[in-house]
Motif scaffolding. Structure first.
Motif, PDB file in Angstrom:
ATOM      1  N   ARG A  55     -32.299 -43.022 -31.377  1.00 33.97           N
ATOM      2  CA  ARG A  55     -31.190 -43.058 -32.318  1.00 33.97           C
ATOM      3  C   ARG A  55     -30.427 -41.737 -32.293  1.00 33.97           C
ATOM      4  O   ARG A  55     -30.992 -40.689 -32.036  1.00 33.97           O
ATOM      5  CB  ARG A  55     -31.710 -43.312 -33.729  1.00 33.97           C
ATOM      6  CG  ARG A  55     -32.389 -44.662 -33.902  1.00 33.97           C
ATOM      7  CD  ARG A  55     -32.929 -44.808 -35.322  1.00 33.97           C
ATOM      8  NE  ARG A  55     -33.579 -46.098 -35.509  1.00 33.97           N
ATOM      9  CZ  ARG A  55     -34.202 -46.451 -36.621  1.00 33.97           C
ATOM     10  NH1 ARG A  55     -34.250 -45.614 -37.654  1.00 33.97           N
ATOM     11  NH2 ARG A  55     -34.792 -47.636 -36.709  1.00 33.97           N
ATOM     12  N   THR A  56     -29.140 -41.808 -32.575  1.00 35.04           N
ATOM     13  CA  THR A  56     -28.302 -40.618 -32.673  1.00 35.04           C
ATOM     14  C   THR A  56     -28.130 -40.265 -34.146  1.00 35.04           C
ATOM     15  O   THR A  56     -27.744 -41.113 -34.960  1.00 35.04           O
ATOM     16  CB  THR A  56     -26.926 -40.855 -32.035  1.00 35.04           C
ATOM     17  OG1 THR A  56     -27.107 -41.201 -30.652  1.00 35.04           O
ATOM     18  CG2 THR A  56     -26.067 -39.600 -32.135  1.00 35.04           C
ATOM     19  N   TYR A  57     -28.417 -39.011 -34.509  1.00 37.98           N
ATOM     20  CA  TYR A  57     -28.301 -38.560 -35.888  1.00 37.98           C
ATOM     21  C   TYR A  57     -27.109 -37.615 -36.009  1.00 37.98           C
ATOM     22  O   TYR A  57     -26.932 -36.712 -35.185  1.00 37.98           O
ATOM     23  CB  TYR A  57     -29.578 -37.842 -36.333  1.00 37.98           C
ATOM     24  CG  TYR A  57     -30.774 -38.756 -36.463  1.00 37.98           C
ATOM     25  CD1 TYR A  57     -30.981 -39.497 -37.623  1.00 37.98           C
ATOM     26  CD2 TYR A  57     -31.699 -38.869 -35.435  1.00 37.98           C
ATOM     27  CE1 TYR A  57     -32.070 -40.336 -37.747  1.00 37.98           C
ATOM     28  CE2 TYR A  57     -32.800 -39.713 -35.538  1.00 37.98           C
ATOM     29  CZ  TYR A  57     -32.976 -40.446 -36.708  1.00 37.98           C
ATOM     30  OH  TYR A  57     -34.059 -41.278 -36.823  1.00 37.98           O
ATOM     31  N   PHE A  58     -26.294 -37.832 -37.026  1.00 41.70           N
ATOM     32  CA  PHE A  58     -25.165 -36.961 -37.317  1.00 41.70           C
ATOM     33  C   PHE A  58     -25.477 -36.192 -38.596  1.00 41.70           C
ATOM     34  O   PHE A  58     -25.924 -36.767 -39.590  1.00 41.70           O
ATOM     35  CB  PHE A  58     -23.878 -37.775 -37.492  1.00 41.70           C
ATOM     36  CG  PHE A  58     -23.421 -38.465 -36.236  1.00 41.70           C
ATOM     37  CD1 PHE A  58     -22.612 -37.806 -35.327  1.00 41.70           C
ATOM     38  CD2 PHE A  58     -23.830 -39.767 -35.963  1.00 41.70           C
ATOM     39  CE1 PHE A  58     -22.202 -38.438 -34.165  1.00 41.70           C
ATOM     40  CE2 PHE A  58     -23.416 -40.409 -34.809  1.00 41.70           C
ATOM     41  CZ  PHE A  58     -22.601 -39.748 -33.897  1.00 41.70           C
ATOM     42  N   ASN A  59     -25.241 -34.877 -38.573  1.00 43.51           N
ATOM     43  CA  ASN A  59     -25.513 -34.029 -39.726  1.00 43.51           C
ATOM     44  C   ASN A  59     -24.264 -33.233 -40.086  1.00 43.51           C
ATOM     45  O   ASN A  59     -23.613 -32.645 -39.211  1.00 43.51           O
ATOM     46  CB  ASN A  59     -26.650 -33.044 -39.420  1.00 43.51           C
ATOM     47  CG  ASN A  59     -27.971 -33.742 -39.215  1.00 43.51           C
ATOM     48  OD1 ASN A  59     -28.665 -34.061 -40.162  1.00 43.51           O
ATOM     49  ND2 ASN A  59     -28.325 -33.971 -37.958  1.00 43.51           N
ATOM     50  N   ILE A  60     -23.917 -33.233 -41.359  1.00 44.76           N
ATOM     51  CA  ILE A  60     -22.823 -32.401 -41.871  1.00 44.76           C
ATOM     52  C   ILE A  60     -23.456 -31.137 -42.441  1.00 44.76           C
ATOM     53  O   ILE A  60     -24.300 -31.204 -43.342  1.00 44.76           O
ATOM     54  CB  ILE A  60     -22.022 -33.148 -42.951  1.00 44.76           C
ATOM     55  CG1 ILE A  60     -21.402 -34.418 -42.354  1.00 44.76           C
ATOM     56  CG2 ILE A  60     -20.937 -32.245 -43.523  1.00 44.76           C
ATOM     57  CD1 ILE A  60     -20.677 -35.275 -43.369  1.00 44.76           C
ATOM     58  N   LEU A  61     -23.035 -29.989 -41.918  1.00 44.96           N
ATOM     59  CA  LEU A  61     -23.671 -28.722 -42.268  1.00 44.96           C
ATOM     60  C   LEU A  61     -22.639 -27.758 -42.846  1.00 44.96           C
ATOM     61  O   LEU A  61     -22.113 -26.881 -42.140  1.00 44.96           O
ATOM     62  CB  LEU A  61     -24.335 -28.100 -41.032  1.00 44.96           C
ATOM     63  CG  LEU A  61     -25.354 -28.985 -40.308  1.00 44.96           C
ATOM     64  CD1 LEU A  61     -25.826 -28.318 -39.023  1.00 44.96           C
ATOM     65  CD2 LEU A  61     -26.542 -29.285 -41.217  1.00 44.96           C
ATOM     66  N   PRO A  62     -22.320 -27.873 -44.123  1.00 46.12           N
ATOM     67  CA  PRO A  62     -21.318 -26.967 -44.720  1.00 46.12           C
ATOM     68  C   PRO A  62     -21.872 -25.565 -44.955  1.00 46.12           C
ATOM     69  O   PRO A  62     -23.086 -25.365 -45.101  1.00 46.12           O
ATOM     70  CB  PRO A  62     -20.999 -27.660 -46.051  1.00 46.12           C
ATOM     71  CG  PRO A  62     -22.232 -28.434 -46.381  1.00 46.12           C
ATOM     72  CD  PRO A  62     -22.814 -28.877 -45.061  1.00 46.12           C
ATOM     73  N   HIS A  63     -20.969 -24.596 -44.984  1.00 50.11           N
ATOM     74  CA  HIS A  63     -21.300 -23.212 -45.301  1.00 50.11           C
ATOM     75  C   HIS A  63     -20.259 -22.690 -46.295  1.00 50.11           C
ATOM     76  O   HIS A  63     -19.053 -22.807 -46.051  1.00 50.11           O
ATOM     77  CB  HIS A  63     -21.298 -22.339 -44.044  1.00 50.11           C
ATOM     78  CG  HIS A  63     -22.364 -22.696 -43.067  1.00 50.11           C
ATOM     79  ND1 HIS A  63     -23.566 -22.028 -42.980  1.00 50.11           N
ATOM     80  CD2 HIS A  63     -22.425 -23.679 -42.137  1.00 50.11           C
ATOM     81  CE1 HIS A  63     -24.308 -22.578 -42.039  1.00 50.11           C
ATOM     82  NE2 HIS A  63     -23.635 -23.585 -41.509  1.00 50.11           N
ATOM     83  N   VAL A  64     -20.728 -22.106 -47.396  1.00 50.80           N
ATOM     84  CA  VAL A  64     -19.834 -21.603 -48.433  1.00 50.80           C
ATOM     85  C   VAL A  64     -20.283 -20.203 -48.833  1.00 50.80           C
ATOM     86  O   VAL A  64     -21.479 -19.953 -49.023  1.00 50.80           O
ATOM     87  CB  VAL A  64     -19.843 -22.524 -49.676  1.00 50.80           C
ATOM     88  CG1 VAL A  64     -18.929 -21.959 -50.767  1.00 50.80           C
ATOM     89  CG2 VAL A  64     -19.414 -23.938 -49.309  1.00 50.80           C
TER      90      VAL A  64
END
Length: 336
Positions: free
Chosen positions: A8-17
């Protein structure tokens, strides 16, 4: 139909603030958030599919190709104060969330046999605490610089202690003390041209670290397999060690080039640094087998009991349980 599942392909959103706000040039409020993921090691995910047709002959840990990436979300909020021009006091609270952490698992009741493998922890693990730091600086190339920091962690909410053992100390204190004689108008040392040549750009730094509260999962029996409880933890012994650095700098061609000779002594007091202990005894050099009542019959039946005990004790005292002893490094650096 195939009995195997495709990758499976996993997509991750990785914000930085990162947000900072200063007040009256001596107060600084800050907030930071960052996230990261770490893919599973290929050794725990990849296996030849043909091997699963011979699962009855499997030994050791069976890889799991369906493992998800481990994720970390870190929140930081702090305040820094400069009560004097050469001093800064800072405090920061933090919360770290660990998701999909990989741990070892026994597949009981699996067909056609039980086996050991890897899995992701379903519950996110929150680790929280605070940091306090006190630092002073001479603000020039000579003089005294110093600092001390304390890092405290609370992780009572850990749903699976086994996944995080031997990793992070509950208490971590660091301190440093540096002094440099400097050069030019900032020189701090004996007067005279000869003394200036000898003592200018001479520096010394002492660094110390104290840590305690590193968790490990205890065992009922010496071989380490009978865990007391998935949420029952013991802590390794507290440890402290020091490093020392000495350096001497030389400037050339109107201070455009700098040559530095340095000596670094790590683990200055030659402290026994322990990385890992045996679950039954909590000791790095004793797993409890030689003293356990249930082991005495087997030991007494050895060809030479004294030799058996000596060889077993030597074998169990694993060098990988320890950090390195005192070591000295000499070096040269050149800046231009």
């Amino acid at each position: 139909a195939s009995v195997f599942t495709k990758n499976r392909t996993y997509f991750n959103i990785l914000p930085h603030v990162s947000i900072q706000k200063s007040f009256k040039e001596r107060w600084l409020l800050s907030f930071r958030y960052n996230s990261a993921v770490s893919n599973p090691n290929p050794t725990v995910t990849f296996s030849n599919p043909v091997a699963y047709y011979f699962i009855n002959n499997a030994a050791g840990w069976v890889p799991n190709g369906a493992l998800k990436p481990e994720r970390t979300d870190k929140f930081r909020a702090g305040l820094s104060i400069m009560p004097f021009r050469k001093m800064i006091i800072s405090g920061e609270g933090f919360v770290d969330y660990y998701s999909n952490m990989i741990y070892l698992v026994r597949r009981a009741g699996a067909y056609p046999k039980d086996y050991f493998s890897y899995d992701n922890e379903d519950n996110a693990y929150a680790q929280y605490g605070f940091d306090i730091a006190f630092n002073g600086s001479s603000l020039k190339n000579s003089g005294l610089n110093y600092g001390i920091s304390y890092h405290f962690i609370i992780n009572k909410d850990n749903p699976s202690y086994l996944a995080y053992e031997y990793r992070i100390p509950k208490n971590l204190a660091k301190a440093y003390l540096q002094f440099n004689t400097g050069f030019g108008r900032n020189y701090l040392g004996p007067a005279g041209s000869v003394n200036y040549t000898i003592f200018s750009n001479l520096g010394m730094g002492l660094y110390g670290q104290f840590q305690s509260g590193i968790y490990y999962l205890p065992s009922r029996i010496p071989d380490g397999s009978g865990f007391l409880s998935g949420n029952s933890m013991e802590t390794m012994p507290a440890q402290a060690f020091f490093d020392l650095k000495l350096e001497k700098g030389f400037y050339f061609n109107q201070d455009r080039y700098r040559l530095t000779l340095f000596c670094v002594i790590q683990n200055l007091l030659n402290t026994k640094v322990i990385y890992k202990v045996y679950r039954f005894t909590g000791e790095a050099d004793d797993d409890g087998y030689l003293d356990a009542p249930e082991s005495q019959k087997e030991i007494s039946e050895a060809v030479d009991e004294e030799s058996y005990r000596f060889l077993y004790a030597s074998y169990i005292n694993n060098p990988s349980n320890y950090g390195l002893p005192r070591r000295t490094t000499f070096g040269i650096s050149f800046n231009f």
